[in-house]
Scaffold this motif. Sequence first.
Motif, PDB file in Angstrom:
ATOM      1  N   THR A 122       0.621  -1.613  -0.205  1.00 35.61           N
ATOM      2  CA  THR A 122       0.191  -0.229   0.243  1.00 35.61           C
ATOM      3  C   THR A 122       0.702   1.188  -0.234  1.00 35.61           C
ATOM      4  N   ALA A 123       2.064   1.396   0.509  1.00 37.94           N
ATOM      5  CA  ALA A 123       2.757   2.287   0.695  1.00 37.94           C
ATOM      6  C   ALA A 123       3.991   2.293   0.712  1.00 37.94           C
ATOM      7  N   THR A 124       4.702   1.730   0.962  1.00 39.84           N
ATOM      8  CA  THR A 124       6.239   1.480   1.478  1.00 39.84           C
ATOM      9  C   THR A 124       6.957   1.260   0.483  1.00 39.84           C
ATOM     10  N   ASN A 125       6.571   0.360  -0.687  1.00 35.31           N
ATOM     11  CA  ASN A 125       7.156   0.171  -1.537  1.00 35.31           C
ATOM     12  C   ASN A 125       7.411   1.863  -2.457  1.00 35.31           C
ATOM     13  N   ALA A 126       6.246   1.324  -2.719  1.00 36.57           N
ATOM     14  CA  ALA A 126       6.586   2.803  -4.011  1.00 36.57           C
ATOM     15  C   ALA A 126       6.897   4.314  -3.241  1.00 36.57           C
ATOM     16  N   ALA A 127       7.376   4.368  -1.928  1.00 33.51           N
ATOM     17  CA  ALA A 127       7.946   5.596  -1.354  1.00 33.51           C
ATOM     18  C   ALA A 127       9.324   5.158  -1.331  1.00 33.51           C
ATOM     19  N   THR A 128       9.364   3.719  -1.399  1.00 38.27           N
ATOM     20  CA  THR A 128      11.108   3.589  -1.717  1.00 38.27           C
ATOM     21  C   THR A 128      11.638   3.411  -3.175  1.00 38.27           C
ATOM     22  N   LEU A 129      10.452   2.917  -4.176  1.00 43.41           N
ATOM     23  CA  LEU A 129      10.761   3.287  -5.558  1.00 43.41           C
ATOM     24  C   LEU A 129      10.874   4.754  -6.154  1.00 43.41           C
ATOM     25  N   TYR A 130       9.424   5.625  -5.375  1.00 47.12           N
ATOM     26  CA  TYR A 130      10.036   7.044  -6.021  1.00 47.12           C
ATOM     27  C   TYR A 130      10.354   8.213  -5.143  1.00 47.12           C
TER      28      TYR A 130
END
Length: 324
Positions: free
Chosen positions: A312-320
């Motif tokens: 929901t959030a951690t992966n997108a925050a890391t990627l972007y």
Amino acid sequence: MTLIAIEEHWIMPELTSALKALPRPDESLAFNEMADHRQRLEDLGDGRIAAMDEQGIDVSILALTPPGTHPLPPDQALRLSRAANDTAIEAVAKHPTRLRALSTLPMSAPEHVADELARAAGQGHVGTMVYGRCGERFLDDPVYEDFFTAAAHLRQPVFIHPQIPSDAVRDASYRGFDALTDLGLATFGWGWHLDTATAALRLILSGTFDRNPELQIVLGHWGEMLLFWLDRADSLARIAGLQHPVTHYIRTNFHITASGMLNPALLQHALSVTTIDRLTFSTDYPFQHPTRDEITTFLTHFATDEDRQKFTATNAATLYGLEL
């Protein structure tokens, strides 16, 4: 729980006019006119924020809807790509806690692509969105080598989004029905996704990731069919002279998002091919518009709270490079 959606579309009226004025406008523009799509796509303000609130989405990453500026002549593509990037970042500035943006690039003017990527990254765009081909030129064409090198250096993930297949492919595979069925078969029903999977596989086979091991690519719709055929695609690595099997690049250089397809069977297959660290949430707004209840129900299918939070959030925050 923070919810970040990474593939949320918008359009710019000036670009729509330019695309419709082409001698042969992209037929998929018709999807922008269905229901209330156009109104939702053009709204980068209160209406969009209200829709996010209704779905429980905390942050949306804006991306221009297909075909972007790809079909335009080079000078026009460059001008309107810059205008789109300026417009998107202005919207982000007005809603800094709710919106981020992917840049639009003038792929028909290859000599300007890397520079516009760098300019947009300097503005605050967190990545970019392109399509698998520009005219008859594939993404793996050598003219785009500087673009991918720049994307890796600038840490700008490249989202490869579906677009309508070429006329030659449509003639060979997608015609023979009534006009609407022809279009649906060539787009959302099949052709979009196969076309995008092929573009991604061509990037792998051309050695793009051997030359740019830090480059990160995003595919929507649970991997655009590619995740379902890796057993066979892996056999291509040896004859293409790659350093690794195709599966290695999928697990190392690719991120997969849901695009509003909240089917737990697709989630489980993705987890059998790659890791939870490579999966992200998106709704493909406004073409898919899952309700808050549908999103909440889907999120019960993750094995642990940690996995759910990554999706929901951690992966997108890391990627972007986002702050939670």
